[in-house]
Design a protein around this motif. Structure first.
Motif, PDB file in Angstrom:
ATOM      1  N   SER A  30     -10.588   4.104  12.265  1.00 29.25           N
ATOM      2  CA  SER A  30     -10.376   5.049  11.395  1.00 29.25           C
ATOM      3  C   SER A  30      -9.310   4.727  10.396  1.00 29.25           C
ATOM      4  O   SER A  30      -8.911   5.530   9.560  1.00 29.25           O
ATOM      5  N   THR A  31      -8.740   3.583  10.423  1.00 27.05           N
ATOM      6  CA  THR A  31      -7.840   3.028   9.201  1.00 27.05           C
ATOM      7  C   THR A  31      -8.551   2.229   8.383  1.00 27.05           C
ATOM      8  O   THR A  31      -9.534   1.787   8.563  1.00 27.05           O
ATOM      9  N   ARG A  32      -7.745   2.144   7.323  1.00 24.70           N
ATOM     10  CA  ARG A  32      -8.154   1.217   5.966  1.00 24.70           C
ATOM     11  C   ARG A  32      -6.930   0.225   5.788  1.00 24.70           C
ATOM     12  O   ARG A  32      -5.903   0.400   6.014  1.00 24.70           O
ATOM     13  N   SER A  33      -7.620  -0.787   5.108  1.00 26.16           N
ATOM     14  CA  SER A  33      -6.259  -1.848   4.757  1.00 26.16           C
ATOM     15  C   SER A  33      -6.121  -1.707   3.060  1.00 26.16           C
ATOM     16  O   SER A  33      -5.847  -2.787   2.538  1.00 26.16           O
ATOM     17  N   GLU A  34      -6.437  -0.632   2.564  1.00 24.85           N
ATOM     18  CA  GLU A  34      -6.329  -0.753   1.083  1.00 24.85           C
ATOM     19  C   GLU A  34      -5.406   0.689   0.802  1.00 24.85           C
ATOM     20  O   GLU A  34      -5.543   1.684   1.313  1.00 24.85           O
ATOM     21  N   VAL A  35      -4.528   0.313  -0.089  1.00 26.35           N
ATOM     22  CA  VAL A  35      -3.734   1.738  -0.784  1.00 26.35           C
ATOM     23  C   VAL A  35      -4.567   2.297  -1.736  1.00 26.35           C
ATOM     24  O   VAL A  35      -5.198   1.748  -2.551  1.00 26.35           O
ATOM     25  N   LYS A  36      -4.495   3.689  -1.700  1.00 29.64           N
ATOM     26  CA  LYS A  36      -5.328   4.529  -2.820  1.00 29.64           C
ATOM     27  C   LYS A  36      -4.335   5.012  -3.921  1.00 29.64           C
ATOM     28  O   LYS A  36      -3.440   5.686  -3.331  1.00 29.64           O
ATOM     29  N   VAL A  37      -4.567   4.394  -5.094  1.00 28.17           N
ATOM     30  CA  VAL A  37      -3.724   4.705  -6.182  1.00 28.17           C
ATOM     31  C   VAL A  37      -4.575   5.546  -7.080  1.00 28.17           C
ATOM     32  O   VAL A  37      -5.427   5.335  -7.617  1.00 28.17           O
ATOM     33  N   TYR A  74      -8.082   4.342  -7.062  1.00 35.30           N
ATOM     34  CA  TYR A  74      -8.266   2.449  -7.152  1.00 35.30           C
ATOM     35  C   TYR A  74      -7.683   2.299  -5.982  1.00 35.30           C
ATOM     36  O   TYR A  74      -6.778   2.507  -5.417  1.00 35.30           O
ATOM     37  N   GLU A  75      -8.524   1.457  -5.211  1.00 37.72           N
ATOM     38  CA  GLU A  75      -8.384   1.046  -3.847  1.00 37.72           C
ATOM     39  C   GLU A  75      -7.816  -0.409  -4.074  1.00 37.72           C
ATOM     40  O   GLU A  75      -8.766  -1.172  -4.443  1.00 37.72           O
ATOM     41  N   LEU A  76      -6.460  -0.590  -3.247  1.00 34.16           N
ATOM     42  CA  LEU A  76      -5.935  -1.917  -3.500  1.00 34.16           C
ATOM     43  C   LEU A  76      -5.595  -2.471  -2.290  1.00 34.16           C
ATOM     44  O   LEU A  76      -4.862  -1.667  -1.449  1.00 34.16           O
ATOM     45  N   PRO A  77      -6.125  -3.798  -1.789  1.00 27.42           N
ATOM     46  CA  PRO A  77      -6.045  -3.946  -0.543  1.00 27.42           C
ATOM     47  C   PRO A  77      -4.448  -4.462  -0.513  1.00 27.42           C
ATOM     48  O   PRO A  77      -3.782  -5.354  -1.110  1.00 27.42           O
ATOM     49  N   VAL A  78      -3.914  -4.447   0.843  1.00 28.72           N
ATOM     50  CA  VAL A  78      -2.525  -4.729   1.224  1.00 28.72           C
ATOM     51  C   VAL A  78      -2.788  -6.006   1.965  1.00 28.72           C
ATOM     52  O   VAL A  78      -3.675  -6.668   2.570  1.00 28.72           O
ATOM     53  N   ASN A  79      -1.664  -6.747   1.975  1.00 31.54           N
ATOM     54  CA  ASN A  79      -1.501  -7.970   2.854  1.00 31.54           C
ATOM     55  C   ASN A  79      -1.364  -7.752   4.436  1.00 31.54           C
ATOM     56  O   ASN A  79      -0.152  -7.194   4.896  1.00 31.54           O
ATOM     57  N   PRO A  80      -2.294  -7.967   5.347  1.00 25.59           N
ATOM     58  CA  PRO A  80      -1.891  -7.566   6.676  1.00 25.59           C
ATOM     59  C   PRO A  80      -0.970  -8.552   7.348  1.00 25.59           C
ATOM     60  O   PRO A  80      -0.473  -8.338   8.703  1.00 25.59           O
ATOM     61  N   LEU A  81      -0.545  -9.576   6.822  1.00 21.82           N
ATOM     62  CA  LEU A  81       0.314 -10.836   7.360  1.00 21.82           C
ATOM     63  C   LEU A  81       1.754 -10.128   6.914  1.00 21.82           C
ATOM     64  O   LEU A  81       2.605 -10.998   7.448  1.00 21.82           O
ATOM     65  N   SER A  82       1.932  -9.243   6.439  1.00 19.66           N
ATOM     66  CA  SER A  82       3.385  -8.911   5.783  1.00 19.66           C
ATOM     67  C   SER A  82       3.648  -7.563   6.051  1.00 19.66           C
ATOM     68  O   SER A  82       2.620  -6.607   6.138  1.00 19.66           O
ATOM     69  N   ASN A  83       4.835  -7.097   5.632  1.00 18.99           N
ATOM     70  CA  ASN A  83       5.132  -5.643   5.704  1.00 18.99           C
ATOM     71  C   ASN A  83       5.323  -5.084   4.472  1.00 18.99           C
ATOM     72  O   ASN A  83       5.915  -3.886   4.143  1.00 18.99           O
ATOM     73  N   SER A  84       4.682  -5.795   3.303  1.00 21.02           N
ATOM     74  CA  SER A  84       4.909  -5.624   1.863  1.00 21.02           C
ATOM     75  C   SER A  84       4.011  -6.205   0.946  1.00 21.02           C
ATOM     76  O   SER A  84       3.217  -7.116   1.345  1.00 21.02           O
ATOM     77  N   THR A  85       3.344  -5.437  -0.038  1.00 18.65           N
ATOM     78  CA  THR A  85       2.426  -6.102  -1.040  1.00 18.65           C
ATOM     79  C   THR A  85       2.989  -5.614  -2.218  1.00 18.65           C
ATOM     80  O   THR A  85       3.433  -4.436  -2.517  1.00 18.65           O
ATOM     81  N   THR A  86       2.735  -6.438  -3.313  1.00 18.47           N
ATOM     82  CA  THR A  86       3.338  -6.188  -4.736  1.00 18.47           C
ATOM     83  C   THR A  86       1.936  -6.180  -5.321  1.00 18.47           C
ATOM     84  O   THR A  86       1.088  -7.066  -5.506  1.00 18.47           O
ATOM     85  N   GLU A 100       5.766  -2.467  -5.921  1.00 10.08           N
ATOM     86  CA  GLU A 100       6.021  -2.893  -4.540  1.00 10.08           C
ATOM     87  C   GLU A 100       5.946  -1.814  -3.612  1.00 10.08           C
ATOM     88  O   GLU A 100       6.653  -1.188  -3.583  1.00 10.08           O
ATOM     89  N   VAL A 101       5.087  -1.983  -2.421  1.00  8.76           N
ATOM     90  CA  VAL A 101       5.200  -1.196  -1.362  1.00  8.76           C
ATOM     91  C   VAL A 101       5.232  -1.814  -0.227  1.00  8.76           C
ATOM     92  O   VAL A 101       5.102  -2.866   0.123  1.00  8.76           O
ATOM     93  N   SER A 102       5.836  -1.083   0.821  1.00  6.84           N
ATOM     94  CA  SER A 102       6.218  -1.366   2.108  1.00  6.84           C
ATOM     95  C   SER A 102       5.611  -0.735   3.073  1.00  6.84           C
ATOM     96  O   SER A 102       5.304   0.587   2.625  1.00  6.84           O
ATOM     97  N   TYR A 103       5.140  -1.010   4.232  1.00  8.53           N
ATOM     98  CA  TYR A 103       4.577  -0.473   5.346  1.00  8.53           C
ATOM     99  C   TYR A 103       5.043  -0.895   6.520  1.00  8.53           C
ATOM    100  O   TYR A 103       5.160  -2.055   6.667  1.00  8.53           O
ATOM    101  N   ASP A 104       4.586  -0.348   7.754  1.00  6.74           N
ATOM    102  CA  ASP A 104       4.641  -0.661   9.102  1.00  6.74           C
ATOM    103  C   ASP A 104       3.240  -1.056   9.614  1.00  6.74           C
ATOM    104  O   ASP A 104       2.343  -0.142   9.335  1.00  6.74           O
TER     105      ASP A 104
END
Length: 152
Positions: A30-37, A74-86, A100-104
């Motif tokens: 039910s989740t995605r690994s992309e941020v939608k901007v 725009y769907e931008l993939p986040v880094n699953p091995l980190s808590n932030s992506t630039t 730069e976004v952060s996430y849990d």
């Protein structure tokens, strides 16, 4: 009781046992690994969007290329091995903006057969070179329409 009358119940029991053992587990996430901007304009006429490449640092091969437009998501993939992506937004005449976004990142077991699902939540903006950016939805699910809006 005839052989035919004995085979029918035995066959039905076998069929029921086979169907009952079939795994109908839904492994869809039910989740995605992309941020939608999405870009939004406050003025009319809209100022020109000059970005022609958007990518995450470390994932340049997954860049979104081509002209950018207002109200497109725009769907931008986040880094699953980190808590932030630039994310880098590049354009004409050395135009370059950064977010730069952060996430849990949390893990949830879907089932023994399906394995683990990554859950991204509590999205925040750690840094942005844009004047105005808003968090619309702080979780990344399939139902999420947009996570961030960049207002120009």
């Amino acid at each position: 009781m005839s052989l035919k009358n004995r085979l029918i119940p035995a066959f039905l029991i076998f069929l029921f046992a086979f169907v009952a053992c079939e795994d109908n587990t839904d492994c869809s996430s039910s989740t995605r690994s992309e941020v939608k901007v999405r870009f939004r304009a406050l003025t009319n006429p809209e100022p020109a969007l000059l970005y022609d490449r958007i990518y995450a640092i470390g994932a340049e091969e997954n860049a979104s290329t081509g002209a950018t437009f207002y109200d497109n998501v725009y769907e931008l993939p986040v880094n699953p091995l980190s808590n932030s992506t630039t994310f880098i937004f590049e354009g004409e005449d050395n135009l370059r903006d950064t977010i730069e976004v952060s996430y849990d990142v949390q893990y949830r077991i879907i089932s023994e057969l399906c394995g683990v699902e990554l859950i991204y939540k509590d999205l925040e903006i750690k840094y942005s070179s844009f004047d105005s950016i808003t968090v619309v939805t702080p979780i990344m699910t399939r139902q999420t329409e947009v996570n961030f809006e960049i207002i120009l």
